[in-house]
Write a protein that holds these residues in place. Structure first.
Motif, PDB file in Angstrom:
ATOM      1  N   CYS A 174      56.252  21.844 -12.679  1.00 42.19           N
ATOM      2  CA  CYS A 174      56.095  20.437 -12.290  1.00 42.19           C
ATOM      3  C   CYS A 174      54.745  19.944 -12.823  1.00 42.19           C
ATOM      4  O   CYS A 174      53.707  20.522 -12.487  1.00 42.19           O
ATOM      5  CB  CYS A 174      56.179  20.299 -10.778  1.00 42.19           C
ATOM      6  SG  CYS A 174      57.645  21.095 -10.081  1.00 42.19           S
ATOM      7  N   GLY A 224      59.874  11.505 -10.771  1.00 38.46           N
ATOM      8  CA  GLY A 224      59.984  12.141 -12.091  1.00 38.46           C
ATOM      9  C   GLY A 224      60.714  13.468 -12.058  1.00 38.46           C
ATOM     10  O   GLY A 224      60.646  14.235 -13.026  1.00 38.46           O
ATOM     11  N   GLU A 225      61.437  13.740 -10.960  1.00 40.01           N
ATOM     12  CA  GLU A 225      62.166  15.016 -10.848  1.00 40.01           C
ATOM     13  C   GLU A 225      63.135  15.174 -12.018  1.00 40.01           C
ATOM     14  O   GLU A 225      63.900  14.253 -12.340  1.00 40.01           O
ATOM     15  CB  GLU A 225      62.948  15.053  -9.525  1.00 40.01           C
ATOM     16  CG  GLU A 225      63.433  16.433  -9.120  1.00 40.01           C
ATOM     17  CD  GLU A 225      62.319  17.292  -8.540  1.00 40.01           C
ATOM     18  OE1 GLU A 225      61.787  18.143  -9.267  1.00 40.01           O
ATOM     19  OE2 GLU A 225      61.978  17.089  -7.341  1.00 40.01           O
ATOM     20  N   GLY A 226      63.123  16.350 -12.636  1.00 41.59           N
ATOM     21  CA  GLY A 226      64.010  16.602 -13.764  1.00 41.59           C
ATOM     22  C   GLY A 226      63.444  16.158 -15.102  1.00 41.59           C
ATOM     23  O   GLY A 226      63.900  16.601 -16.151  1.00 41.59           O
ATOM     24  N   THR A 227      62.454  15.260 -15.067  1.00 40.95           N
ATOM     25  CA  THR A 227      61.781  14.828 -16.305  1.00 40.95           C
ATOM     26  C   THR A 227      60.422  15.498 -16.414  1.00 40.95           C
ATOM     27  O   THR A 227      60.085  16.091 -17.444  1.00 40.95           O
ATOM     28  CB  THR A 227      61.598  13.293 -16.310  1.00 40.95           C
ATOM     29  OG1 THR A 227      62.885  12.687 -16.185  1.00 40.95           O
ATOM     30  CG2 THR A 227      60.918  12.825 -17.584  1.00 40.95           C
ATOM     31  N   TYR A 228      59.663  15.419 -15.323  1.00 36.91           N
ATOM     32  CA  TYR A 228      58.348  16.060 -15.297  1.00 36.91           C
ATOM     33  C   TYR A 228      58.379  17.380 -14.533  1.00 36.91           C
ATOM     34  O   TYR A 228      57.326  17.955 -14.242  1.00 36.91           O
ATOM     35  CB  TYR A 228      57.308  15.109 -14.697  1.00 36.91           C
ATOM     36  CG  TYR A 228      57.022  13.950 -15.597  1.00 36.91           C
ATOM     37  CD1 TYR A 228      56.241  14.111 -16.737  1.00 36.91           C
ATOM     38  CD2 TYR A 228      57.558  12.694 -15.350  1.00 36.91           C
ATOM     39  CE1 TYR A 228      55.981  13.054 -17.594  1.00 36.91           C
ATOM     40  CE2 TYR A 228      57.315  11.627 -16.191  1.00 36.91           C
ATOM     41  CZ  TYR A 228      56.523  11.815 -17.312  1.00 36.91           C
ATOM     42  OH  TYR A 228      56.272  10.761 -18.167  1.00 36.91           O
ATOM     43  N   THR A 229      59.566  17.826 -14.143  1.00 36.53           N
ATOM     44  CA  THR A 229      59.738  19.140 -13.518  1.00 36.53           C
ATOM     45  C   THR A 229      60.923  19.824 -14.196  1.00 36.53           C
ATOM     46  O   THR A 229      61.746  19.160 -14.829  1.00 36.53           O
ATOM     47  CB  THR A 229      60.060  19.026 -12.015  1.00 36.53           C
ATOM     48  OG1 THR A 229      61.422  18.619 -11.858  1.00 36.53           O
ATOM     49  CG2 THR A 229      59.153  18.042 -11.307  1.00 36.53           C
ATOM     50  N   ARG A 230      61.007  21.137 -14.041  1.00 34.34           N
ATOM     51  CA  ARG A 230      62.195  21.844 -14.535  1.00 34.34           C
ATOM     52  C   ARG A 230      63.181  22.117 -13.404  1.00 34.34           C
ATOM     53  O   ARG A 230      64.035  22.980 -13.503  1.00 34.34           O
ATOM     54  CB  ARG A 230      61.778  23.173 -15.192  1.00 34.34           C
ATOM     55  CG  ARG A 230      61.059  22.974 -16.505  1.00 34.34           C
ATOM     56  CD  ARG A 230      60.856  24.272 -17.254  1.00 34.34           C
ATOM     57  NE  ARG A 230      59.883  24.098 -18.313  1.00 34.34           N
ATOM     58  CZ  ARG A 230      59.181  25.070 -18.846  1.00 34.34           C
ATOM     59  NH1 ARG A 230      59.348  26.307 -18.427  1.00 34.34           N
ATOM     60  NH2 ARG A 230      58.314  24.819 -19.805  1.00 34.34           N
ATOM     61  N   ASP A 289      66.309  21.061 -11.016  1.00 30.42           N
ATOM     62  CA  ASP A 289      67.544  20.307 -11.183  1.00 30.42           C
ATOM     63  C   ASP A 289      67.699  19.325 -10.022  1.00 30.42           C
ATOM     64  O   ASP A 289      67.600  19.705  -8.851  1.00 30.42           O
ATOM     65  CB  ASP A 289      68.719  21.296 -11.211  1.00 30.42           C
ATOM     66  CG  ASP A 289      70.029  20.578 -11.393  1.00 30.42           C
ATOM     67  OD1 ASP A 289      70.308  20.192 -12.547  1.00 30.42           O
ATOM     68  OD2 ASP A 289      70.761  20.395 -10.397  1.00 30.42           O
ATOM     69  N   ARG A 290      67.926  18.052 -10.348  1.00 30.38           N
ATOM     70  CA  ARG A 290      67.994  17.033  -9.299  1.00 30.38           C
ATOM     71  C   ARG A 290      69.126  17.328  -8.307  1.00 30.38           C
ATOM     72  O   ARG A 290      68.952  17.181  -7.099  1.00 30.38           O
ATOM     73  CB  ARG A 290      68.208  15.648  -9.931  1.00 30.38           C
ATOM     74  CG  ARG A 290      67.018  15.173 -10.750  1.00 30.38           C
ATOM     75  CD  ARG A 290      67.333  13.868 -11.486  1.00 30.38           C
ATOM     76  NE  ARG A 290      67.601  12.781 -10.558  1.00 30.38           N
ATOM     77  CZ  ARG A 290      66.661  11.990 -10.040  1.00 30.38           C
ATOM     78  NH1 ARG A 290      65.399  12.178 -10.365  1.00 30.38           N
ATOM     79  NH2 ARG A 290      66.987  11.022  -9.219  1.00 30.38           N
ATOM     80  N   HIS A 324      53.545   4.524 -11.259  1.00 31.92           N
ATOM     81  CA  HIS A 324      54.884   4.443 -10.667  1.00 31.92           C
ATOM     82  C   HIS A 324      55.207   3.007 -10.259  1.00 31.92           C
ATOM     83  O   HIS A 324      54.370   2.297  -9.710  1.00 31.92           O
ATOM     84  CB  HIS A 324      55.002   5.398  -9.479  1.00 31.92           C
ATOM     85  CG  HIS A 324      55.002   6.832  -9.918  1.00 31.92           C
ATOM     86  ND1 HIS A 324      54.096   7.761  -9.460  1.00 31.92           N
ATOM     87  CD2 HIS A 324      55.789   7.471 -10.810  1.00 31.92           C
ATOM     88  CE1 HIS A 324      54.342   8.920 -10.058  1.00 31.92           C
ATOM     89  NE2 HIS A 324      55.347   8.772 -10.872  1.00 31.92           N
ATOM     90  N   GLU A 364      60.927   2.585  -8.756  1.00 33.67           N
ATOM     91  CA  GLU A 364      61.010   4.050  -8.605  1.00 33.67           C
ATOM     92  C   GLU A 364      60.770   4.460  -7.158  1.00 33.67           C
ATOM     93  O   GLU A 364      61.444   5.343  -6.627  1.00 33.67           O
ATOM     94  CB  GLU A 364      59.970   4.727  -9.504  1.00 33.67           C
ATOM     95  CG  GLU A 364      60.236   4.648 -10.981  1.00 33.67           C
ATOM     96  CD  GLU A 364      59.079   5.222 -11.784  1.00 33.67           C
ATOM     97  OE1 GLU A 364      59.161   6.374 -12.214  1.00 33.67           O
ATOM     98  OE2 GLU A 364      58.072   4.500 -11.983  1.00 33.67           O
TER      99      GLU A 364
END
Ligand code: SF4
Length: 330
Positions: free
Chosen positions: A72, A170-176, A178-179, A207, A211
């Motif tokens: 993240c 930013g979950e899934g974009t700025y973290t690995r 899975d949403r 932000h 969002e």
């Protein structure tokens, strides 16, 4: 004063749920404007009424500081941040010592916080040992990686009362992460009888109100135990370095807005890290911290408040502090 903002505030204070456009309108007011301070005052009054004027002090023990594969971008443990290059864990004796100290200091809840590399069975053993040293029936809360229903039931059986688990900005974009897995974990926790703690986080200056509104509505639909506003403490040399931190003055307006937007059934309104401005604007859950922290580049957090500092903060903002187990993980 913009009368449309006053109408939205009055609607929320009257107990009605705001729609998306109304939430965005609150989150969009100009910083330091009369409308911003009206939202802060209303958020404070609303949270105070819902909680009989009481605030809570929760506590966090960070159990490890490992390069975390979830990566993240806002977290100092992210493998790409390069801050922590090897796996280190707090010894059990140290965890029990910190838990006893928090217990004696009168915290309302105790969170055990790990990276995604912490072993699940080991975590259950730690929970059992911590439960054994607590003298009060305060809830133990798991802040751990995604898990399935079977593990949620093991957490519950081990004596865990709740899970802090969030769809982050930013979950899934700025973290690995899975949403869908984040949502599935929250659903599993609820099905197993764990209360889910939530916060809109980690907020930076970039932000948008849209969002934030999306996550507020998600928190409402998931019927979480509490929500609130947490700012990102920007870790150096990351994707967010160019943005830096949002000011606590601006976050205070978000704290008030989120208190109003989450409605009367989500009574608790958290903020992190502890801030008088946010407490004054309606935040009534803050954390004392020991051990590791995803907001700190030191293995032993130097940023974390003590319980006494949390009490002093609330006193300066005229909050009474709840004495006993948290009312949000009951
Ligand atoms: S926020 Fe949690 S899951 Fe993400 S990198 Fe940090 S420790 Fe890992």
């Amino acid at each position: 004063m913009d009368q449309s903002i006053i109408r939205i505030i009055d609607k929320a204070r009257g107990g009605a749920l705001l729609d998306r456009a109304e939430i965005i309108a609150l989150l969009s007011v100009e910083n330091l404007s009369p409308e911003a301070f009206a939202i802060q005052q209303a958020g404070r009054a609303f949270t105070s009424e819902l909680n009989d004027g009481y605030a809570e002090i929760h506590s966090h023990i960070g159990l490890d500081a490992s390069p975390c594969p979830c990566d993240c971008a806002f977290c100092s443990f992210a493998v790409s941040a390069g801050v922590f290059r090897r796996k280190t864990e707090l010894p059990l004796e140290r965890i029990l010592d910190e838990a006893s100290t928090f217990d004696a200091a009168g915290v309302n809840a105790l969170y055990l916080v790990t990276t995604a590399r912490y072993d699940q069975e080991q975590f259950l053993d730690v929970v059992a040992a911590v439960r054994g040293v607590l003298t009060r029936d305060i809830p133990i809360v798991a802040n751990v990686a995604d898990f399935d229903l079977a593990y949620a039931r093991e957490l519950k059986a081990a004596g865990v009362a709740g899970a802090y688990h969030v769809m982050r900005l930013g979950e899934g974009t700025y973290t690995r992460c899975d949403r869908d897995a984040r949502i599935a974990t929250i659903e599993a926790a609820k099905e197993a009888g764990l209360v889910v703690g939530n916060c809109i986080e980690p907020i930076g200056p970039e932000h948008t109100p849209d969002e934030l509104a999306d996550l507020i509505l998600l928190a409402r639909s998931l019927e979480v135990g509490f929500s609130g506003a947490m700012r990102r403490n920007t870790i150096p040399n990351t994707a967010f370095s160019k943005y830096g931190n949002i000011s606590y003055g601006r976050l205070a307006t978000y704290a008030g807005s989120i208190a109003l937007a989450t409605g009367p059934s989500i009574r608790g309104n958290c903020t992190h890290e502890p801030s008088q401005l946010c407490a004054q604007a309606g935040a009534n859950i803050i954390w004392a911290e020991r051990g590791t922290s995803p907001r700190d580049v030191e293995a032993e957090t130097l940023r974390g408040y003590s319980v006494e500092q949390c009490r002093d903060l609330y006193a300066e903002c005229d909050w009474k502090v709840w004495d006993g187990p948290s009312r949000y993980y009951a």
